[in-house]
Design a protein around this motif. Structure first.
Motif, PDB file in Angstrom:
ATOM      1  N   UNK A 115      -6.541  -2.577   4.740  1.00 35.50           N
ATOM      2  CA  UNK A 115      -5.601  -2.458   5.849  1.00 35.50           C
ATOM      3  C   UNK A 115      -4.987  -1.067   5.775  1.00 35.50           C
ATOM      4  N   UNK A 116      -5.340  -0.218   6.741  1.00 35.33           N
ATOM      5  CA  UNK A 116      -4.867   1.170   6.745  1.00 35.33           C
ATOM      6  C   UNK A 116      -3.558   1.237   7.515  1.00 35.33           C
ATOM      7  N   UNK A 117      -2.538   1.793   6.858  1.00 39.07           N
ATOM      8  CA  UNK A 117      -1.191   1.840   7.415  1.00 39.07           C
ATOM      9  C   UNK A 117      -0.664   3.264   7.422  1.00 39.07           C
ATOM     10  N   UNK A 155      -5.948  -8.384   0.340  1.00 37.42           N
ATOM     11  CA  UNK A 155      -5.668  -7.342   1.325  1.00 37.42           C
ATOM     12  C   UNK A 155      -5.273  -6.085   0.561  1.00 37.42           C
ATOM     13  N   UNK A 156      -6.024  -5.032   0.763  1.00 40.22           N
ATOM     14  CA  UNK A 156      -5.721  -3.755   0.122  1.00 40.22           C
ATOM     15  C   UNK A 156      -4.901  -2.939   1.115  1.00 40.22           C
ATOM     16  N   UNK A 157      -3.643  -2.675   0.766  1.00 39.84           N
ATOM     17  CA  UNK A 157      -2.771  -1.885   1.629  1.00 39.84           C
ATOM     18  C   UNK A 157      -2.978  -0.413   1.305  1.00 39.84           C
ATOM     19  N   UNK A 158      -3.515   0.313   2.253  1.00 37.42           N
ATOM     20  CA  UNK A 158      -3.777   1.735   2.058  1.00 37.42           C
ATOM     21  C   UNK A 158      -2.885   2.515   3.007  1.00 37.42           C
ATOM     22  N   UNK A 159      -1.923   3.241   2.441  1.00 34.96           N
ATOM     23  CA  UNK A 159      -0.985   4.006   3.264  1.00 34.96           C
ATOM     24  C   UNK A 159      -1.427   5.459   3.371  1.00 34.96           C
ATOM     25  N   UNK A 160      -1.523   5.934   4.582  1.00 34.53           N
ATOM     26  CA  UNK A 160      -1.802   7.345   4.823  1.00 34.53           C
ATOM     27  C   UNK A 160      -0.579   8.154   4.387  1.00 34.53           C
ATOM     28  N   UNK A 161      -0.759   9.416   4.052  1.00 30.01           N
ATOM     29  CA  UNK A 161       0.394  10.232   3.646  1.00 30.01           C
ATOM     30  C   UNK A 161       1.444  10.305   4.755  1.00 30.01           C
ATOM     31  N   UNK A 162       2.703  10.321   4.337  1.00 31.58           N
ATOM     32  CA  UNK A 162       3.799  10.400   5.307  1.00 31.58           C
ATOM     33  C   UNK A 162       3.699  11.664   6.134  1.00 31.58           C
ATOM     34  N   UNK A 163       4.133  11.539   7.376  1.00 31.25           N
ATOM     35  CA  UNK A 163       4.210  12.660   8.317  1.00 31.25           C
ATOM     36  C   UNK A 163       2.843  13.281   8.613  1.00 31.25           C
ATOM     37  N   UNK A 184       2.524   5.841   6.570  1.00 27.78           N
ATOM     38  CA  UNK A 184       3.223   5.952   5.296  1.00 27.78           C
ATOM     39  C   UNK A 184       4.620   5.359   5.259  1.00 27.78           C
ATOM     40  N   UNK A 185       4.968   4.517   6.214  1.00 28.98           N
ATOM     41  CA  UNK A 185       6.329   3.962   6.238  1.00 28.98           C
ATOM     42  C   UNK A 185       6.567   3.045   5.044  1.00 28.98           C
ATOM     43  N   UNK A 186       7.711   3.181   4.437  1.00 27.74           N
ATOM     44  CA  UNK A 186       8.016   2.442   3.205  1.00 27.74           C
ATOM     45  C   UNK A 186       8.112   0.936   3.409  1.00 27.74           C
ATOM     46  N   UNK A 187       8.311   0.474   4.631  1.00 25.59           N
ATOM     47  CA  UNK A 187       8.485  -0.958   4.867  1.00 25.59           C
ATOM     48  C   UNK A 187       7.245  -1.771   4.488  1.00 25.59           C
ATOM     49  N   UNK A 188       6.095  -1.127   4.403  1.00 26.48           N
ATOM     50  CA  UNK A 188       4.873  -1.847   4.076  1.00 26.48           C
ATOM     51  C   UNK A 188       4.728  -2.112   2.578  1.00 26.48           C
ATOM     52  N   UNK A 189       5.352  -1.313   1.768  1.00 25.92           N
ATOM     53  CA  UNK A 189       5.091  -1.396   0.329  1.00 25.92           C
ATOM     54  C   UNK A 189       6.333  -1.633  -0.520  1.00 25.92           C
ATOM     55  N   UNK A 190       7.480  -1.845   0.070  1.00 29.05           N
ATOM     56  CA  UNK A 190       8.700  -2.029  -0.729  1.00 29.05           C
ATOM     57  C   UNK A 190       9.099  -3.490  -0.902  1.00 29.05           C
ATOM     58  N   UNK A 191       8.463  -4.385  -0.187  1.00 27.06           N
ATOM     59  CA  UNK A 191       8.797  -5.795  -0.276  1.00 27.06           C
ATOM     60  C   UNK A 191       7.833  -6.468  -1.263  1.00 27.06           C
ATOM     61  N   UNK A 192       8.376  -7.000  -2.337  1.00 29.26           N
ATOM     62  CA  UNK A 192       7.546  -7.628  -3.371  1.00 29.26           C
ATOM     63  C   UNK A 192       6.764  -8.810  -2.806  1.00 29.26           C
ATOM     64  N   UNK A 193       7.351  -9.533  -1.858  1.00 31.92           N
ATOM     65  CA  UNK A 193       6.649 -10.668  -1.240  1.00 31.92           C
ATOM     66  C   UNK A 193       5.387 -10.184  -0.506  1.00 31.92           C
ATOM     67  N   UNK A 194       5.503  -9.060   0.172  1.00 29.56           N
ATOM     68  CA  UNK A 194       4.352  -8.502   0.883  1.00 29.56           C
ATOM     69  C   UNK A 194       3.260  -8.100  -0.093  1.00 29.56           C
ATOM     70  N   UNK A 195       3.642  -7.455  -1.177  1.00 27.69           N
ATOM     71  CA  UNK A 195       2.661  -7.020  -2.168  1.00 27.69           C
ATOM     72  C   UNK A 195       1.973  -8.212  -2.813  1.00 27.69           C
ATOM     73  N   UNK A 196       2.735  -9.244  -3.157  1.00 21.55           N
ATOM     74  CA  UNK A 196       2.145 -10.445  -3.750  1.00 21.55           C
ATOM     75  C   UNK A 196       1.238 -11.162  -2.758  1.00 21.55           C
TER      76      UNK A 196
END
Length: 149
Positions: free
Chosen positions: A48-50, A71-79, A52-64
């Protein structure tokens, strides 16, 4: 949030707004991930390509949840998403252009008013307006007394 924002949306679409900011929150993202993304997810690991907003990776429930459902959360670099995001660059640019054209049409108030006036300024509507206000034929009872208080 006004219900009118959803008028004419595609089936199964919806709008959810954060009360704190204009950005997605970790709660909104998780609320989307579970009921909306999961039913469409293929079996096995999914990337899942996202942005770079922190809301995708700061919630432990989301990561678990993501780990549990492969689901592999892949964040593009910010900005950098306006350069790198395959979704934003071709698709959303076209979508934005269509929306901007429609908004510009709507903002041309003179044209909107002119077209609407021509459709509404009929003999029947004018006669009805005079009758509803009691001007012609004279009807002093057309407007209730409390309107003059």
């Amino acid at each position: 949030m006004k219900a009118e924002l959803c008028d004419g949306m595609s089936p199964a679409s919806g709008i959810r707004m954060s009360e704190k900011s204009a950005y997605v929150s970790s709660e909104i993202f998780l609320d989307w991930l579970e009921p909306d993304f999961m039913p469409r997810k293929a079996s096995g690991r999914t990337l899942l390509i996202l942005d770079g907003h922190s809301s995708y990776t700061t919630n432990i429930e989301t990561l678990e949840f993501s780990e549990q459902h492969e689901i592999i959360l892949f964040c593009l670099p910010r900005h950098c998403t306006h350069y790198m995001n395959f979704w934003i660059v071709p698709f959303l640019k076209v979508l934005r252009d269509f929306i901007m054209r429609r908004a510009e049409e709507w903002l041309k108030f003179g044209k909107l008013l002119g077209e609407s006036y021509v459709k509404s300024a009929t003999i029947n509507n004018v006669v009805s307006a005079f009758q509803a206000t009691g001007i012609f034929a004279l009807n002093p009872e057309a407007i209730p007394d409390y309107a003059f208080l």
